[in-house]
Enzyme design. Structure first.
Site, PDB file in Angstrom:
ATOM      1  N   ASN A   9       0.895  -1.112   0.101  1.00  0.00           N
ATOM      2  CA  ASN A   9       0.233   0.005  -0.134  1.00  0.00           C
ATOM      3  C   ASN A   9       1.090   1.150  -0.316  1.00  0.00           C
ATOM      4  OD1 ASN A   9      -1.694   2.271   0.888  1.00  0.00           O
ATOM      5  ND2 ASN A   9      -2.041   1.484   2.676  1.00  0.00           N
ATOM      6  N   TRP A  10       0.798   1.740  -1.367  1.00  0.00           N
ATOM      7  CA  TRP A  10       2.034   2.472  -0.893  1.00  0.00           C
ATOM      8  C   TRP A  10       1.798   4.299  -0.798  1.00  0.00           C
ATOM      9  CZ3 TRP A  10       3.418   3.145  -6.987  1.00  0.00           C
ATOM     10  CH2 TRP A  10       4.482   2.572  -7.248  1.00  0.00           C
ATOM     11  N   LYS A  11       0.405   4.315  -0.209  1.00  0.00           N
ATOM     12  CA  LYS A  11      -0.339   5.696   0.679  1.00  0.00           C
ATOM     13  C   LYS A  11       0.093   6.835  -0.384  1.00  0.00           C
ATOM     14  CE  LYS A  11       0.285   3.552   4.626  1.00  0.00           C
ATOM     15  NZ  LYS A  11      -0.409   3.278   6.093  1.00  0.00           N
ATOM     16  N   HIS A  95      -9.272   1.534   4.826  1.00  0.00           N
ATOM     17  CA  HIS A  95      -7.945   1.589   5.669  1.00  0.00           C
ATOM     18  C   HIS A  95      -8.631   2.341   6.547  1.00  0.00           C
ATOM     19  CE1 HIS A  95      -3.774   2.546   6.211  1.00  0.00           C
ATOM     20  NE2 HIS A  95      -3.770   1.931   5.833  1.00  0.00           N
ATOM     21  N   GLU A  97      -7.086   4.875   7.915  1.00  0.00           N
ATOM     22  CA  GLU A  97      -6.956   6.452   7.222  1.00  0.00           C
ATOM     23  C   GLU A  97      -8.066   6.828   6.688  1.00  0.00           C
ATOM     24  OE1 GLU A  97      -3.015   5.841   5.299  1.00  0.00           O
ATOM     25  OE2 GLU A  97      -2.197   5.105   7.631  1.00  0.00           O
ATOM     26  N   GLU A 166      -5.448  -4.598  10.603  1.00  0.00           N
ATOM     27  CA  GLU A 166      -4.956  -3.705  11.089  1.00  0.00           C
ATOM     28  C   GLU A 166      -5.037  -2.695  12.488  1.00  0.00           C
ATOM     29  OE1 GLU A 166      -2.489  -3.176   6.942  1.00  0.00           O
ATOM     30  OE2 GLU A 166      -4.318  -0.906   6.761  1.00  0.00           O
ATOM     31  N   GLY A 172       2.635   2.593  10.771  1.00  0.00           N
ATOM     32  CA  GLY A 172       3.501   4.039  11.123  1.00  0.00           C
ATOM     33  C   GLY A 172       4.378   4.126  11.894  1.00  0.00           C
ATOM     34  N   SER A 208       3.346  -2.494  10.241  1.00  0.00           N
ATOM     35  CA  SER A 208       4.887  -2.628  10.475  1.00  0.00           C
ATOM     36  C   SER A 208       5.331  -3.389  10.228  1.00  0.00           C
ATOM     37  CB  SER A 208       4.980  -1.844  11.911  1.00  0.00           C
ATOM     38  OG  SER A 208       4.807  -0.544  12.365  1.00  0.00           O
ATOM     39  N   GLY A 229       2.697  -1.457   4.595  1.00  0.00           N
ATOM     40  CA  GLY A 229       2.863   0.341   4.100  1.00  0.00           C
ATOM     41  C   GLY A 229       3.981   0.534   3.538  1.00  0.00           C
ATOM     42  N   GLY A 230       4.682   0.985   4.513  1.00  0.00           N
ATOM     43  CA  GLY A 230       6.150   2.460   4.482  1.00  0.00           C
ATOM     44  C   GLY A 230       6.996   0.577   3.482  1.00  0.00           C
TER      45      GLY A 230
HETATM   46  P1  PGA Z   1       3.140  -0.203   7.475  1.00  0.00           P
HETATM   47  O1  PGA Z   1       1.019   0.627   6.923  1.00  0.00           O
HETATM   48  O2  PGA Z   1       3.432  -0.773   6.718  1.00  0.00           O
HETATM   49  O3  PGA Z   1       3.660   1.779   7.119  1.00  0.00           O
HETATM   50  O4  PGA Z   1       2.954   0.090   8.779  1.00  0.00           O
HETATM   51  C1  PGA Z   1       0.244  -0.397   6.896  1.00  0.00           C
HETATM   52  C2  PGA Z   1      -1.094   0.283   6.421  1.00  0.00           C
HETATM   53  O5  PGA Z   1      -1.038   1.024   6.969  1.00  0.00           O
HETATM   54  O6  PGA Z   1      -1.125  -0.774   4.908  1.00  0.00           O
END
Ligand code: PGA
Length: 244
Positions: A9-11, A95, A97, A166, A172, A208, A229-230
């Site tokens: 997930n590049w966001k 998600h 967010e 999640e 993050g 994470s 994500g990251g």
């Molecule tokens: P993260 O994000 O791996 O950076 O913690 C995961 C996500 O939000 O899908």
């Protein structure tokens, strides 16, 4: 159907030049290795670039959100059918967010999952509790409410979804759920889905995830893969997770 799956997930990250490098690495290095499938969910403006870069590779791609509506006067929204035209296989919906920063309710998330399915996409529906909810011992209640809303909205079609657990406090933050904490919630989700008639949904863990901790998470019986994500912005790290 349960499959091993790692999804990036590049966001809201990327740019034409850096995407080109990252996508080329994935296309060159990932040979469709069993037992996992690999995919990246990119910002919508980069779908054409992603399709061109990954089209002939075993790496799939998708979007990070879709509108719950099929078409019409919804300025700024991207429909699931539009994403499908660019070869997307997956659509992340719900998600944390989006739920937290864009006010998406359980009802809207279920509608988005339905819109994705209508367009032939596989929804990756996210659930997870906030830190305060975990500290109050409400994790089970929160994720049950979220997954029940999905089942209520989709009925039988929930079997075509991927569900991602999640925990919001792990996204993050560098703080991953322990494999046992992840397994507890995954087992609960699987039981709940089984009661709804579909126990073999693919369940991803997210929050994470890194190459260094992926193996111990994947060793859990109800963890089928990861939503990353990251670490998905770094080809070595992302491929390391996929191969863990
Ligand atoms: P993260 O994000 O791996 O950076 O913690 C995961 C996500 O939000 O899908």
């Amino acid at each position: 159907m349960r499959i091993g799956l790692v999804v990036g997930n590049w966001k809201m990250n990327g740019g034409l030049a850096s995407n080109a490098k990252l996508l080329a690495r994935l296309a060159d290095d990932w040979r469709g290795e069993v037992p996992r499938r690999l995919a990246v969910c990119v910002p919508a403006p980069y779908l054409a670039q992603t399709q061109a870069a990954l089209g002939d590779s075993p790496v799939a791609w998708g979007v990070q959100d879709v509108s719950e509506h099929a078409a019409g006067a919804y300025t700024g929204e991207v429909s699931a059918a539009m994403a499908a035209e660019f070869g997307c296989r997956y659509a992340i919906v719900g998600h944390s967010e989006r739920r937290r920063l864009h006010g998406e309710s359980d009802l809207i998330v279920a509608a988005k999952a339905g819109a994705a399915l209508d367009a032939g996409l596989v929804p990756i529906a996210c659930v997870g509790e906030a830190l305060a909810e975990r500290e109050r011992g409400e994790t089970g209640r929160v994720v049950t409410r979220q997954v029940d809303a999905l089942v209520a909205g989709l009925g039988d079609r929930v079997r075509e979804c991927v569900v991602a657990y999640e925990p919001v406090w792990a996204i993050g933050t560098g703080r991953t759920a322990t494999p046992a904490e992840a397994e507890d919630v995954h087992a609960l989700l699987r039981k709940r889905l089984a009661e709804a008639g579909t126990g073999d949904v693919t369940l991803l863990y997210g929050g994470s995830v890194k190459a260094a901790n992926a193996g111990s998470l994947f060793a859990m019986p109800d963890v089928d893969g990861a939503l990353v994500g990251g670490a998905s912005l770094d080809a070595d790290e992302f491929l390391g997770i996929a191969r863990a």
